[in-house]
Design an enzyme around this catalytic site. Structure first.
Site, short mmCIF file in Angstrom:
data_model
loop_
_atom_site.label_atom_id
_atom_site.label_comp_id
_atom_site.label_asym_id
_atom_site.label_seq_id
_atom_site.Cartn_x
_atom_site.Cartn_y
_atom_site.Cartn_z
N GLU A 59 0.79 -1.22 0.00
CA GLU A 59 0.00 0.00 0.00
C GLU A 59 0.83 1.28 0.00
O GLU A 59 0.35 2.31 -0.46
CB GLU A 59 -0.93 0.01 1.22
CG GLU A 59 -2.05 -1.01 1.16
CD GLU A 59 -3.04 -0.73 0.04
OE1 GLU A 59 -3.35 0.46 -0.20
OE2 GLU A 59 -3.49 -1.68 -0.61
N SER A 116 -52.78 -20.97 41.25
CA SER A 116 -52.47 -21.83 42.40
C SER A 116 -50.99 -21.93 42.74
O SER A 116 -50.64 -22.51 43.76
CB SER A 116 -53.02 -23.23 42.15
OG SER A 116 -54.44 -23.20 42.07
#
Length: 783
Positions: free
Chosen positions: A195, A473
């Site tokens: 690069e 319950s």
């Protein structure tokens, strides 16, 4: 006349130089004005760009997503672990199954023997290196653990936790920060070779590189080479937008020079390594080589081989165009070109480059997901974190969050809900039914699994933590617990009346609760009333104890809910979430020790510094001996009460405690139960609160059974704490008896609640025993 013309020409000769001087002066003044204007604008602009570079780059702080991890799997001889569960744990953690494990991140199965090559990982207690181990499994447990290198037996092996979620920054960038010292040298030098070969020598911009690129592009007739330096690329990605204008390009050049002026080459390179865009995972951009290494190879960047380094360097030119998963041929050509440049620049020998080029791309089949896998559970995690951390911190600080989730148990819970609801639809119940399921470790309070929707991957309303429904319950055991705490008045065989009752309400109406079977059963024992879930008996008992006592007991058990102190609360006219119901029963399952349910164990910085730890906090409940007696009664609910079908549904016989729950018009179905080490609550119903035709046993209990059918079961511990003990008694009469006497059963009693009368058979047995039966049972002589 001639004389006059001569004078005129002489005057003109004198004024021409003057005019020239005047024009020169004007031009000079214009130049100075232009220069002043230029400098007046340029200097502030340079100052602004310099300020931007120094302030934003100084700290080099990226917004980092927080990583959320499951619990680390601890493996030791005797640990409950099936081969199927181990496989789920390994696959969720991103391990690959191979014929023979040869590198970190791999495992292999050979019969009951499992080889695992663990990756290095920083656990919450500290970093641990790679480890190659061999496990031998037998049935539902681990037989042995040994190191493959020397065959040494190990007392403990930890598998690193799976990453189950990431909390991303708002800009949806994902990165794993790496220091330049951690990055392979070939990556650092190779990046420059491809690069920006003149990186070490230029000052931000490279005129020779620009000229070289222009020449190459002219020869090719198209853009084949860029002239931007690594510094310019970093400036473009870090500071600027992607618009293509001369002003942006000018800013890029100026800022590149300023960046090189203020910072060293190593700092700039490190920033580039963490900033560069290298791929896309769904909605999230992959930035930096640290994250790219994990994304493409499922390996940390420091372990990359030359062929992998070359592929990543090649991707800088175009991550989408050279995507190795979508365009493998194109990616390989680019990688081999990069390898050739490595060889030309002397970074690799020609033989090394050729060997690397002969390798496959080596990209994992699919990236390990970092999206949220278990949405409902992560909702709970975020709710706990929100008590301490702001949302912005979670999205930007890169926190490491260690949770309590068990991936194998979560998968089973999700399957239990989705498959269970399909089965209920096949049995004629509404197809629109929704469900929630919470599973926790009964001793530690650590939530192991949580499901809040019939479709586990669907975001939205989480019924497990936000769905407040009447519990029916499942609240009743607390009424019987209150009775057992009054040892002078109640024990499991105390008779109470299951008879009609009519209570005048504040609005003038009358409340007359009915039993599920629409019948009254007269005089019944506490044990029968609870196991059969008789409504009238429960209300009659509750009125003797007081509804305020029930409200207080719910709070004592760790639930901060708005419970209205009305008689209907005895039958479950109380709105709680599945998570809160699990909290109540955790105390019962843990022998009377309450532990706040938690999903987070610890939070750390990205570097492993601990910010907060959530310790185990045990809170002993009052009258634990009464809870021990209730524990036995809840196993009788499963043995011979409303949940008696549970063992058949699970397909296994084990001592399990539990309670069914049904609300008015069969709107809600509940089942909550526990084994020695797990407690879970399941809810089923319709979101619009309409009647659904469900009961505790025909819906929620079936989902609960599906989950526990696939879990290793440890039976409930029926030992009672100090202050309670077992006695042989005659069930019909409630009198003391003896082992071997007709109808004698063994029941637990809170000290002070024991029967005083004895059957004839029990008396005979006492006469034949030289030791006082009172001393034998109670540890003291009869008074």
């Amino acid at each position: 006349m001639a004389k006059t013309r001569k004078k005129t020409r002489a005057k003109r000769g004198k004024t021409a130089p003057a005019r020239k001087r005047r024009w020169a002066g004007r031009l000079w003044r214009l130049f100075l004005l232009a220069l002043g204007l230029f400098l007046g604008l340029l200097v502030p602009w340079f100052a602004y760009l310099n300020y931007q570079v120094t302030t934003e780059f100084e700290g080099r702080k990226w917004d980092l997503p927080s990583r959320v991890y499951a619990r680390a799997l601890e493996v030791y001889p005797g640990a409950l672990l099936t081969p199927g569960d181990l496989r789920v744990e390994l696959e969720t953690a991103g391990y690959r199954e191979v014929p023979s494990a040869s590198q970190p991140g791999q495992f292999s199965f050979t019969g009951g023997t499992v080889d695992i090559w663990r990756r290095s990982f920083r656990f919450q207690e500290g970093a641990e290196g790679e480890q190659h181990v061999r496990l031998r499994l037998s049935g539902q447990s681990v037989k042995s653990v040994e190191a493959v290198s020397n065959g040494q037996e190990l007392g403990l092996f930890r598998l690193e936790p799976a990453e189950i979620a990431s909390i991303y920054p708002l800009q949806k960038e994902d990165r794993t920060l790496v220091g330049i010292a951690r990055v392979p040298t070939l990556l650092v030098t190779g990046l420059q070779a491809v690069e920006d070969r003149n990186f070490k020598h230029h000052h931000g911009i490279d005129p020779r590189g620009i000229a070289r690129a222009m020449l190459a592009n002219l020869k090719a007739g198209r853009a084949v080479q860029g002239g931007s330096t690594l510094t310019q690329q970093l400036v473009k990605n870090y500071f600027l937008s992607r618009e293509r204008t001369l002003l942006r390009k000018a800013n890029e050049a100026i800022m590149a020079v300023l960046l090189e002026y203020h910072y060293g080459k190593a700092e700039i390179l490190e920033a580039y390594l963490n900033e560069v865009f290298l791929g896309q995972q769904g909605a999230y951009a992959v930035h930096g080589f640290g994250r790219a290494s994990e994304f493409y190879f499922d390996e940390p960047v420091e372990q990359l081989e030359p062929h992998q380094v070359a592929l990543l360097v090649g991707l800088v030119k175009g991550p989408s165009y050279y995507n190795p998963r979508r365009h493998p041929v194109r990616a390989r050509e680019r990688r081999d070109l990069v390898l050739n440049e490595f060889a030309e620049t002397g970074l690799l020998s020609r033989a090394e480059a050729d060997a690397a080029a002969a390798e496959d791309l080596g990209v994992s089949k699919s990236p390990r997901t970092r999206s949220t896998r278990y949405l409902s559970f992560v909702d709970l995690v975020r709710r706990q974190l929100a008590m301490i951390y702001a949302e912005e911190d979670l999205r930007t600080e890169g926190l490491r969050v260690f949770t309590t989730l068990s991936p194998s148990e979560q998968e089973k819970a999700q399957s239990a809900v989705s498959e269970g609801l399909e089965n209920l639809a096949d049995r004629g119940l509404p197809k629109e039914l929704q469900a929630a399921l919470v599973l926790a470790d009964s001793a530690s309070g650590e939530v192991r699994a949580l499901v809040g929707d019939r479709e586990p991957g669907r975001p939205g309303f989480n019924r497990a933590i936000h769905g407040r429904r009447q519990v029916g319950s499942v609240i009743k055991p607390l009424v019987y617990l209150l009775a057992l705490e009054h040892a002078a008045d109640y024990n499991l065989l105390t008779r109470i009346e299951d008879a009609p009752i009519a209570l005048r309400q504040p609005d003038g109406s009358t409340w007359s609760p009915q039993n599920f079977d629409r019948e009254s059963h007269g005089s019944v024992s506490l044990l029968e009333a609870m196991t059969r879930s008789y409504n009238q008996a429960t209300v009659n008992l509750g009125l003797q104890l007081g509804v305020n006592a029930l409200v207080s007991r719910v709070a004592q058990l760790g639930v901060n809910a708005d419970v209205e102190p009305v008689p209907s609360a005895f039958l479950g006219a109380v709105e709680l979430t599945p998570l809160e119901v699990t909290q109540i029963y955790q105390s019962l399952a843990n022998a009377g020790y309450s532990v706040p349910l938690r999903s987070v164990i610890a939070v750390q910085t990205p570097d492993g510094e601990e910010l907060i730890r959530y310790p185990l906090r045990l809170l002993p409940q009052p009258r634990r001996e009464a809870i021990g007696v209730l524990n036995f009664a809840l196993t009788e609910v499963v043995g011979q009460g409303t949940a008696r079908a549970l063992p058949e549904l699970m397909g296994k016989s084990a001592t399990v405690a539990g309670k069914t729950g049904t609300t008015n018009d069969r709107r809600d179905s509940w089942f909550v139960g526990y084994t020695r080490n797990r407690v879970a609550a399941a809810w089923v119903g319709l979101d619009d609160f309409s009647p659904a035709g469900v009961t505790g046993s025909n819906a929620a209990m079936r989902i609960w059974a599906r989950l526990f059918r696939d879990l290793p079961l440890e039976p409930v511990d029926l030992r009672v704490p100090e202050g309670a003990h077992y006695l042989w008694v005659d069930a019909p009469s409630g009198r003391l008896s003896a082992e071997g006497c007709p109808g004698a059963i063994q029941l637990p009693y809170v000290e002070g609640s024991e029967p005083r009368d004895m059957t004839a058979c029990g008396a005979t047995a006492q006469d034949g025993d030289k030791e006082s039966i009172w001393k034998k049972w109670f540890g003291r002589d009869e008074q």
